[in-house]
Design a protein around this motif. Structure first.
Motif, PDB file in Angstrom:
ATOM      1  N   VAL A   1       0.843  -1.204   0.000  1.00  0.00           N
ATOM      2  CA  VAL A   1       0.000   0.000   0.000  1.00  0.00           C
ATOM      3  C   VAL A   1       0.875   1.250   0.000  1.00  0.00           C
ATOM      4  O   VAL A   1       0.575   2.234  -0.692  1.00  0.00           O
ATOM      5  CB  VAL A   1      -0.950   0.005   1.218  1.00  0.00           C
ATOM      6  CG1 VAL A   1      -1.722   1.319   1.298  1.00  0.00           C
ATOM      7  CG2 VAL A   1      -1.922  -1.170   1.144  1.00  0.00           C
TER       8      VAL A   1
ATOM      9  N   ALA B   1       2.322   1.725  -3.421  1.00  0.00           N
ATOM     10  CA  ALA B   1       1.268   2.190  -4.332  1.00  0.00           C
ATOM     11  C   ALA B   1       0.832   3.623  -4.029  1.00  0.00           C
ATOM     12  O   ALA B   1       0.090   4.214  -4.823  1.00  0.00           O
ATOM     13  CB  ALA B   1       0.060   1.266  -4.244  1.00  0.00           C
ATOM     14  N   LYS B   2       1.283   4.158  -2.881  1.00  0.00           N
ATOM     15  CA  LYS B   2       0.831   5.482  -2.417  1.00  0.00           C
ATOM     16  C   LYS B   2      -0.704   5.525  -2.407  1.00  0.00           C
ATOM     17  O   LYS B   2      -1.335   6.480  -2.885  1.00  0.00           O
ATOM     18  CB  LYS B   2       1.403   6.596  -3.304  1.00  0.00           C
ATOM     19  CG  LYS B   2       2.927   6.621  -3.351  1.00  0.00           C
ATOM     20  CD  LYS B   2       3.456   7.824  -4.100  1.00  0.00           C
ATOM     21  CE  LYS B   2       4.970   7.778  -4.282  1.00  0.00           C
ATOM     22  NZ  LYS B   2       5.718   7.629  -3.019  1.00  0.00           N
ATOM     23  N   ALA B   3      -1.287   4.479  -1.829  1.00  0.00           N
ATOM     24  CA  ALA B   3      -2.740   4.291  -1.877  1.00  0.00           C
ATOM     25  C   ALA B   3      -3.438   4.598  -0.553  1.00  0.00           C
ATOM     26  O   ALA B   3      -4.596   4.226  -0.357  1.00  0.00           O
ATOM     27  CB  ALA B   3      -3.059   2.853  -2.298  1.00  0.00           C
TER      28      ALA B   3
ATOM     29  N   GLN C   1       5.125   1.747  -8.430  1.00  0.00           N
ATOM     30  CA  GLN C   1       3.869   2.312  -7.939  1.00  0.00           C
ATOM     31  C   GLN C   1       2.678   1.801  -8.749  1.00  0.00           C
ATOM     32  O   GLN C   1       1.635   1.471  -8.177  1.00  0.00           O
ATOM     33  CB  GLN C   1       3.905   3.838  -7.990  1.00  0.00           C
ATOM     34  CG  GLN C   1       2.632   4.482  -7.435  1.00  0.00           C
ATOM     35  CD  GLN C   1       2.702   6.002  -7.441  1.00  0.00           C
ATOM     36  OE1 GLN C   1       3.764   6.582  -7.588  1.00  0.00           O
ATOM     37  NE2 GLN C   1       1.562   6.653  -7.276  1.00  0.00           N
ATOM     38  N   GLN C   2       2.844   1.702 -10.063  1.00  0.00           N
ATOM     39  CA  GLN C   2       1.739   1.247 -10.895  1.00  0.00           C
ATOM     40  C   GLN C   2       1.400  -0.218 -10.621  1.00  0.00           C
ATOM     41  O   GLN C   2       0.228  -0.582 -10.468  1.00  0.00           O
ATOM     42  CB  GLN C   2       2.068   1.416 -12.379  1.00  0.00           C
ATOM     43  CG  GLN C   2       0.916   0.960 -13.295  1.00  0.00           C
ATOM     44  CD  GLN C   2       1.219   1.197 -14.764  1.00  0.00           C
ATOM     45  OE1 GLN C   2       2.104   1.991 -15.091  1.00  0.00           O
ATOM     46  NE2 GLN C   2       0.488   0.546 -15.643  1.00  0.00           N
TER      47      GLN C   2
ATOM     48  N   GLY D   1      -0.113  -0.519  -7.195  1.00  0.00           N
ATOM     49  CA  GLY D   1      -1.455   0.075  -7.185  1.00  0.00           C
ATOM     50  C   GLY D   1      -2.483  -0.797  -7.867  1.00  0.00           C
ATOM     51  O   GLY D   1      -3.625  -0.912  -7.400  1.00  0.00           O
ATOM     52  N   ASP D   2      -2.106  -1.435  -8.965  1.00  0.00           N
ATOM     53  CA  ASP D   2      -3.036  -2.328  -9.665  1.00  0.00           C
ATOM     54  C   ASP D   2      -3.477  -3.464  -8.754  1.00  0.00           C
ATOM     55  O   ASP D   2      -4.665  -3.800  -8.691  1.00  0.00           O
ATOM     56  CB  ASP D   2      -2.380  -2.905 -10.924  1.00  0.00           C
ATOM     57  CG  ASP D   2      -2.372  -1.916 -12.077  1.00  0.00           C
ATOM     58  OD1 ASP D   2      -3.063  -0.880 -11.988  1.00  0.00           O
ATOM     59  OD2 ASP D   2      -1.656  -2.176 -13.072  1.00  0.00           O
TER      60      ASP D   2
ATOM     61  N   ARG E   1      -5.801  -2.256  -5.790  1.00  0.00           N
ATOM     62  CA  ARG E   1      -7.189  -1.994  -6.211  1.00  0.00           C
ATOM     63  C   ARG E   1      -7.929  -3.277  -6.586  1.00  0.00           C
ATOM     64  O   ARG E   1      -9.143  -3.343  -6.463  1.00  0.00           O
ATOM     65  CB  ARG E   1      -7.190  -0.997  -7.370  1.00  0.00           C
ATOM     66  CG  ARG E   1      -6.846   0.433  -6.936  1.00  0.00           C
ATOM     67  CD  ARG E   1      -7.033   1.432  -8.065  1.00  0.00           C
ATOM     68  NE  ARG E   1      -5.993   1.296  -9.071  1.00  0.00           N
ATOM     69  CZ  ARG E   1      -4.811   1.897  -9.013  1.00  0.00           C
ATOM     70  NH1 ARG E   1      -4.513   2.696  -7.987  1.00  0.00           N
ATOM     71  NH2 ARG E   1      -3.916   1.737  -9.976  1.00  0.00           N
TER      72      ARG E   1
ATOM     73  N   GLN F   1     -10.460  -2.127  -9.162  1.00  0.00           N
ATOM     74  CA  GLN F   1      -9.647  -1.957 -10.360  1.00  0.00           C
ATOM     75  C   GLN F   1     -10.403  -2.378 -11.629  1.00  0.00           C
ATOM     76  O   GLN F   1     -10.008  -2.061 -12.730  1.00  0.00           O
ATOM     77  CB  GLN F   1      -8.354  -2.784 -10.206  1.00  0.00           C
ATOM     78  CG  GLN F   1      -7.289  -2.529 -11.251  1.00  0.00           C
ATOM     79  CD  GLN F   1      -7.359  -3.555 -12.387  1.00  0.00           C
ATOM     80  OE1 GLN F   1      -8.181  -4.452 -12.373  1.00  0.00           O
ATOM     81  NE2 GLN F   1      -6.478  -3.391 -13.367  1.00  0.00           N
TER      82      GLN F   1
END
Length: 199
Positions: free
Chosen positions: A88, A91-93, A127-128, A131-132, A135, A157
């Motif tokens: 997390v 991902a900067k989520a 990060q991408q 993040g995927d 989500r 996602q």
């Protein structure tokens, strides 16, 4: 003569006695239609799964402590979810988790991340990529135990994720639910033994 005098008075008294009862039949006096019916919320559901008993009985990481924390705080304080917590952050989520209400988060444990191939692990360092996956692990619904019986849901996602099982044995995208229906302040959490497969 006395009959003519008292009969209207008796009818008036009966009318007054019956009138208050009209509101007890669920009829809205303003519209003549059915009035609003209060629906009781479902009773609290206990966490289920073979690993729930192994969690701390109290203090950080316990089921009771998680109930008072937002879901990301609960993840951060659960020893066996340190890899998900790191994911997390990569991902900067944090904002995604802080803004959520009544969602379900599927949480692979540390052993689940260890099973990934080197290529899969490498993809999660960006990060991408992180993040995927983050989500994909979130469903914007409060999924109770009964909602996991042979159903398919769409993740945040947009990926399809299939839930199967019955009794105490449930799987999410093929991953076993080790401890599910863990309530946090803003979400329901299910700890998995494997990173699930998505459609």
């Amino acid at each position: 003569m006395s009959r003519r005098t008292h009969r209207p008075a008796l009818l008036t008294a009966l009318a007054l006695a019956v009138a208050p009862l009209a509101g007890c039949g669920g009829v809205d006096a303003g519209t003549g239609g059915p009035g609003p019916v209060a629906v009781a919320p479902p009773p609290p559901e206990k966490a289920f799964g073979q690993a729930c008993a192994a969690m701390p009985g109290d203090g950080p990481g316990s089921l009771d402590a998680m109930g008072g924390l937002p879901v990301l705080g609960a993840i951060d304080r659960t020893k066996d979810l340190s890899q998900l917590s790191a994911l997390v952050k990569t991902a900067k989520a944090k904002d995604i988790f802080d803004s959520m209400e009544n969602v379900t988060v599927f949480a692979p444990n540390d052993a689940a991340f260890a099973k990934l191939s080197e290529d899969q692990k490498k993809a999660l360092t960006t990060q991408q990529g992180a993040g995927d996956l983050v989500r994909k692990l979130i469903v914007v619904r409060d999924l109770r135990k009964d909602d996991l019986q042979d159903k398919q849901y769409t993740s945040l996602q947009g990926a399809a994720i299939k839930a199967t099982g019955s009794g105490e044995d449930y799987r999410i995208g093929g991953a076993q639910v080790l401890c599910g229906s863990i309530r946090t302040a803003n979400a329901r959490l299910a700890i998995l033994d494997t990173v699930p497969a998505f459609g």
